[in-house]
Structure formats: structure tokens, C-alpha cells
Design a protein around this motif. Sequence first.
Motif, PDB file in Angstrom:
ATOM      1  N   ARG A 169     -16.316  -1.406  -0.331  1.00 26.46           N
ATOM      2  CA  ARG A 169     -15.159  -1.049   0.499  1.00 26.46           C
ATOM      3  C   ARG A 169     -13.869  -1.640  -0.047  1.00 26.46           C
ATOM      4  NH1 ARG A 169     -19.119  -1.604   4.672  1.00 26.46           N
ATOM      5  NH2 ARG A 169     -18.651  -3.832   4.860  1.00 26.46           N
ATOM      6  N   ALA A 170     -13.987  -2.758  -0.773  1.00 28.12           N
ATOM      7  CA  ALA A 170     -12.792  -3.410  -1.317  1.00 28.12           C
ATOM      8  C   ALA A 170     -12.182  -2.598  -2.464  1.00 28.12           C
ATOM      9  CB  ALA A 170     -13.137  -4.819  -1.803  1.00 28.12           C
ATOM     10  N   GLY A 175       0.788  -1.223   0.000  1.00 26.05           N
ATOM     11  CA  GLY A 175       0.000   0.000   0.000  1.00 26.05           C
ATOM     12  C   GLY A 175       0.816   1.266   0.000  1.00 26.05           C
ATOM     13  N   CYS A 212      -4.201   3.682  -8.595  1.00 25.37           N
ATOM     14  CA  CYS A 212      -5.295   4.150  -7.748  1.00 25.37           C
ATOM     15  C   CYS A 212      -5.698   5.558  -8.196  1.00 25.37           C
ATOM     16  CB  CYS A 212      -4.881   4.173  -6.281  1.00 25.37           C
ATOM     17  SG  CYS A 212      -4.463   2.551  -5.598  1.00 25.37           S
ATOM     18  N   ARG A 264     -12.888   0.848  -2.999  1.00 22.94           N
ATOM     19  CA  ARG A 264     -12.655   2.247  -2.617  1.00 22.94           C
ATOM     20  C   ARG A 264     -12.362   2.307  -1.127  1.00 22.94           C
ATOM     21  NH1 ARG A 264     -16.343   7.720  -2.898  1.00 22.94           N
ATOM     22  NH2 ARG A 264     -14.851   8.995  -4.043  1.00 22.94           N
ATOM     23  N   ASP A 265     -11.164   2.759  -0.803  1.00 20.52           N
ATOM     24  CA  ASP A 265     -10.729   2.718   0.594  1.00 20.52           C
ATOM     25  C   ASP A 265     -11.285   3.914   1.385  1.00 20.52           C
ATOM     26  OD1 ASP A 265      -9.056   4.969   0.204  1.00 20.52           O
ATOM     27  OD2 ASP A 265      -7.344   3.726  -0.364  1.00 20.52           O
ATOM     28  N   PRO A 266     -11.085   3.948   2.703  1.00 23.08           N
ATOM     29  CA  PRO A 266     -11.658   5.024   3.525  1.00 23.08           C
ATOM     30  C   PRO A 266     -11.164   6.434   3.142  1.00 23.08           C
ATOM     31  CG  PRO A 266     -11.025   3.172   4.907  1.00 23.08           C
ATOM     32  CD  PRO A 266     -10.505   2.882   3.538  1.00 23.08           C
ATOM     33  N   GLN A 267     -10.008   6.521   2.478  1.00 29.00           N
ATOM     34  CA  GLN A 267      -9.498   7.822   2.032  1.00 29.00           C
ATOM     35  C   GLN A 267     -10.065   8.203   0.649  1.00 29.00           C
ATOM     36  OE1 GLN A 267      -7.228   5.408   3.450  1.00 29.00           O
ATOM     37  NE2 GLN A 267      -7.812   6.499   5.334  1.00 29.00           N
ATOM     38  N   ARG A 268     -10.978   7.369   0.125  1.00 26.61           N
ATOM     39  CA  ARG A 268     -11.704   7.598  -1.128  1.00 26.61           C
ATOM     40  C   ARG A 268     -10.841   7.401  -2.382  1.00 26.61           C
ATOM     41  NH1 ARG A 268     -16.035  12.373  -0.897  1.00 26.61           N
ATOM     42  NH2 ARG A 268     -14.244  13.764  -1.028  1.00 26.61           N
ATOM     43  N   TRP A 269      -9.810   6.565  -2.268  1.00 28.18           N
ATOM     44  CA  TRP A 269      -9.035   6.153  -3.441  1.00 28.18           C
ATOM     45  C   TRP A 269      -9.665   4.903  -4.047  1.00 28.18           C
ATOM     46  CZ3 TRP A 269      -5.109   8.728  -5.733  1.00 28.18           C
ATOM     47  CH2 TRP A 269      -4.448   9.719  -5.002  1.00 28.18           C
ATOM     48  N   TYR A 270      -9.917   4.941  -5.337  1.00 22.08           N
ATOM     49  CA  TYR A 270     -10.357   3.742  -6.055  1.00 22.08           C
ATOM     50  C   TYR A 270      -9.134   2.879  -6.358  1.00 22.08           C
ATOM     51  CZ  TYR A 270     -14.920   5.875  -7.144  1.00 22.08           C
ATOM     52  OH  TYR A 270     -16.170   6.442  -7.082  1.00 22.08           O
ATOM     53  N   HIS A 271      -9.210   1.593  -6.005  1.00 23.63           N
ATOM     54  CA  HIS A 271      -8.145   0.640  -6.320  1.00 23.63           C
ATOM     55  C   HIS A 271      -8.566  -0.096  -7.597  1.00 23.63           C
ATOM     56  CE1 HIS A 271      -5.855   0.857  -2.398  1.00 23.63           C
ATOM     57  NE2 HIS A 271      -6.921   1.623  -2.192  1.00 23.63           N
TER      58      HIS A 271
END
Length: 537
Positions: free
Chosen positions: A399-400, A369, A381, A402-409
Motif C-alpha cells: 500500500r505504501a 501529493g 508516479c 501503490r496508492d488506492p488510485q493504483r499509482w505507483y510511487h
Amino acid sequence: MPYLPASSYDADHKIWIGDQVKHYFDPHLSIGEIIFQEMRRHPQLIAQISATEKTVLTRKELHANSMRVASYFRSEGILQSDIVGIIGRNTTHMLAVAYACFFNGTAFHSLNTAYDRDTIGKIYNITKPRIIFCDGDEFEKVRDATAHLDVKIVTMRNHPSDSIQIDEVLATPIEENFQPAKLEHGNDQTLAILCSSGTTGTPKAVTITNSRQILACNDHLTTADIQYSHNTLDWITGLLTTITSGVFSTTRIIADNVFDPAFALRVIEEYQVTWVIQPPSAMAMMMNCAEFETSDLSSIRCYMFGGSRAAVEVQQAIRSRLRKDCLQFVYGFTELGAMAAINLHFDEKVGSVGRLVSGLRAKIINDEGESLGPDELGEVCIMNNQHWSGYYGNQEESRAIRDPQRWYHSGDLGYMDRDGFLYIVERKKEMLKYQNIMYYPNDIESIISEMPQVAEVCVFGVWSDIYGDEAAAAVVKKLGSELEAQDVVDHVKRRTDSKYKQLNGGAIIVEDLKRSANGKTNRTANKAHFLQVKDRS
């Protein structure tokens, strides 16, 4: 003047940053409100021509039809919290259904007509649409799939006797002093729901936010433009074309047949199309048809493609038929709801998907990460600083990605060069391992694509208990070519001395590649077909 994306680099945080967004419309207006206003501004312009149904609609006529469908929804008590289902081709009145949803602030959930009954049932059981618009060709399948739901079904063409016909809906009087609805949740509200590609199980219902981001890179469009995309509303590119044609008052060419490359070439020439967006598979099919060399594509001033990789040879062939250098590789994914990057520098940055569009940020991360710097390979990302409602009814998967910081993986492996140009190498999950050495199918696809007799190729791994993933290939040869499978194997052998990058699993020649419902090459399906062919031989 075309939009020229640029990006800056924050070396401290290892983040690339696109330009600031320019607002051409009041940022508080919804997509529906913008289209409603723009349709009233240009009532006499041609809005839509169907090349198959031979219909022509002015913007005034399309506007009226859209208000009639919207008035029908209101008379049926369909609310902004409800869902409208769509599973049909680009028929004459499909645009009115989409615009009616935009006008009312009701999201539609569009599925591909190729989905089977079980898949339709599973997906629509998630969103539970109040009403579904489909072609009569799919009526029985859709009715059976949604029998457990309280849903009305309207057919768009080839009407069965027991269906509600679109003409009945269009007979609805327009509500007095009709105005588009104000969105209850502002522009954070869901505009539409599409489906993920579905190569690994049942497709997920992807919400698309009522955002201005989808207009990025297309503000050069004017009333003089003629847009053509064969993609239906279940594709992000189909949704993009639907929105941009309404916002920028262009003429849109539609067709309700299965994509045919010769037909597409005739459409471009006959209607003097200026704007095209296609998947690479369509480009390869056009290049490989007999009419390609004699077709006139000189009217095109913007030719976008994306969704998967296109061989450089295919790109060069398309470019050779264009009057100006306007072939643009774009990158994005459905969850983002818009383009992420666009390459307007083909010769300088061959193979790149370009720089970030305005309003976006990007970073490349490793397996831990951690952010990586220029020319370092990792997962791409993207951040757009916008609300996203996630996969409808599936917060775990939301959630998988898009993380809590709002980055799309994205799940794509790639890197940024020192000029801020993004390169996509492969899907992260598609890495193969031969004798414990990791490699990418695209490495071998690029070698095979060098062969002048090859139109398309898909490489995949065939499992060996001794060696691991042995590379194998399904190859589409060009029209008139005498190419044989062994020629492909021999070419790869000559071009690389890496044992793990050989076609150790072999090759087959096929008429066409296996694709997912959204047109993307499906490695899993091509592998299954390869194994089936090999078992018979």
C-alpha cells in the motif's frame, strides 16, 4: 523499425499519457501459452547457446525439456497456487525451468546467488517454495536456509552427491497430449516473483503480473535477432530477456560465469549479438577494459541500459563503438514489471530516460501529493492500469508504494519537460543536507564524471555534527590512469563555487564500487567502505 514512444499531456489533470497498447497476440493468452505456441512454430531454429558450457539447444529441444520439467511438476502435485524457488546462474537448463513454470501457471521466486543463508531463509520463509532449483555451489547454503521448510532441492550444475540433479528431472516422460495450463485467475495471475534491491534491510518479494506489458518496446525482435544479457532470473532484465526470447523466437546467448567485461565483448563479437541489455556498471566496466577499443560491436542494433544512471562520458564511449545509433536509456522499476520510458533521442535529450511506453500514464507530485506541471521537480508516479498482487505477504509495504488510485510511487525525483521527456534526478531518500541546504549526490557525480580519467563514481554524505552531510566520493579510475584522490577533490573545487557541493568529506580511489546483489551501486555500502578506509589512514 524500432518502437518510437510518444506521449500526450492532459493539462487539466497534469498527467502524461503514453500511446495505446497494440496487441500482437490474443490478449487472453498467457505468456506461457504464447511461448508454447511460438516454440512449436520454429522447431529447427537455435533457441539458446551457452558461451561457457558450450551447449546448443534448438527450439524443439528446449520445448521438449520445458515440457519434461512441467510434467515433473505435475507428477509432484505442484499447483498454480504453489511457488517454485530459483537461485542459480544462467546454466543450460535454467530456461526450461522458467518456461515450465510459465506452461503450468506456477510462479517462480528467483533470488540472487550472492544472498547469504540468513537472507535466503527470511525470503523463502515468506513464499515457502515447494521445490528449489539452485546451483550445486549454493546447495549447502540453500539446504541450511530452508531446513524448516518441506522443500525438494534440484541442482543445475556441480551436483553434490545428495542432491536431485536436473538430469533426473529431465528424464520425466512428457505428459500425453501436453498443453499449457489455463490460468486460474487469467492474466491477473502472478507470473514470477523477484526481489527488491534490498539496500535497506531484507529484500521484499515483488510479484510480477502475467501481463503483456513486459513486451513493450521489443516487438521489433525477429527470428534473426541474437539476444545477450548476463543478468540472471532475479533481475527484471533477466526475466525480460527470458520472455522476449521465447515470444519472438530469437537466439539467446547465455553464460554462467561472473560478469567479465572482456568476456562480454568477446561474446558480442563471436556470436554477432544484435540485442543487448545491461546495467550502467557493466557498460563502465567494458569501457574500462583493455579489449574495448579493438572489439567489434557492429552487429548490435539495439543496446538498452537502465537500472541506474550512466555518466554521459560512458554513454558516448559505448556509442562510439556501435555501427548505428542504437543506445537506448530505459527506465522502470521491478514493481512495475516492465519498462516505463525509453529514450531514442540521445543527442536531442541527453540524460533523459525518454518518453512513456504504450499503455502507461505518469505524473509528478510534490510532498503534498499535488500534481506538478512540465519542468517542475517532484516524485515520479506511474500507472499501468493493471492488477498487481503487491509484495508477497506484505500488504502494508504494498500500500505504501501503490496508492488506492493504483499509482505507483517510485521514490524517484524527476520531472517531465515540455516535449514529454522524463528526467530522473535522484532517489528521493538520497537527498543530502549541508548547513540546511539540500543537494543531490548526482550533482557532484556529474562533475566528477567529466574527468577523462574517471570510469565510475559514487558520492554519498558523511555526517558532520557541525555541517551535516559532507559530500565524499569513491572513484574508479580508468585503466592506466594515474588519477589520485586529491585530483578529484581539486577538480570539483574548480568546477563549482558552491560550498555544499564540494567534496568536503574527501575522496578515495577504489578498484570497483560496492554494489547490491542486483548490480546497482549501493551508496550505503560505498559509504561504509569509505569510512573504514579513512579510519585506517
